[in-house]
Design an enzyme around this catalytic site. Sequence first.
Site: not given
Length: 298
Positions: A67, A92, A137, A166, A278
Amino acid sequence: MRPGQPRHYLMCRPTYFTVSYEINPWMDRRTPVDTPLAVAQWERLRDTYRDLGHVVETIEPVAGLPDMVYAANGATVVDGLVYSARFTHPERAPEGPAYLKWFADHGYVTHLAEHVNEGEGDLLVAGDVVLAGTGFRTDRAAHAEAAALWGREVVTLELVDPRFYHLDTALTVLRGNDGGAPPDGAHPALAGGGVDVAYFPPAFSPAAQEVLRERFPDALLATEEDAVVLGLNAVSDGTHVVHAPRAERFAAALRERGYETLAVDTSELLRGGGGAKCCTLEIREPAGARAAHPGSTS
């Protein structure tokens, strides 16, 4: 094509992109990922930015961090001050230090975050303020930490729909995301300064919707049809908006507002839950110091 405000972006080639775990509703390990296609789509996105006159630098991808292509989550840069990411999910977690090292190596002033936040995924500059997502998040405590670092008002917005985990999946800052004025010769709809945003109201709590209505009464309200293809995960330079091709109503509404739209397919990267925004971390230099730092532009 009209010139836009020159921007400075950091991106990460999806060399190791795959879906090997599931941490958002978009991810499905049962569906094979076409990594070469993801790379080709990413290259098209990068080249689109360069064709618009923007500077694109790249960070080396790290094996085992699929990611990392979602560069916007790696940090947030305001006035040249880098606020590091501290990820919610352990899969992550190593991305934060990797991005922070890149910025330190390139001469930026960095701040190691104490609180969980996922970079520009949840921290979006809108003129003089920073819009800050929470609910999935990013911790609310990170909002106060960011406000103290940058000396700016940080406005908390609670997200309630897990598909839009997000802030940058539910809201786009169309103008004012660099704190600057529109370029000379801009369409009349973009003239006069100020901030312009688009968002999908049901992604937000009732209290957050009220905040957005008060602050942005003329905002573009996206439909669910466009939101569910991550149409709001778009990138704007104040004149051009790079968006998902399937967000057709959104694109039409943008053109009515005077923006030029560029549809760039990132469908393979959507398998991980991300689109154009992103994949794009904006580097905002201090006022009067917008020149790019030296680094890779491959």
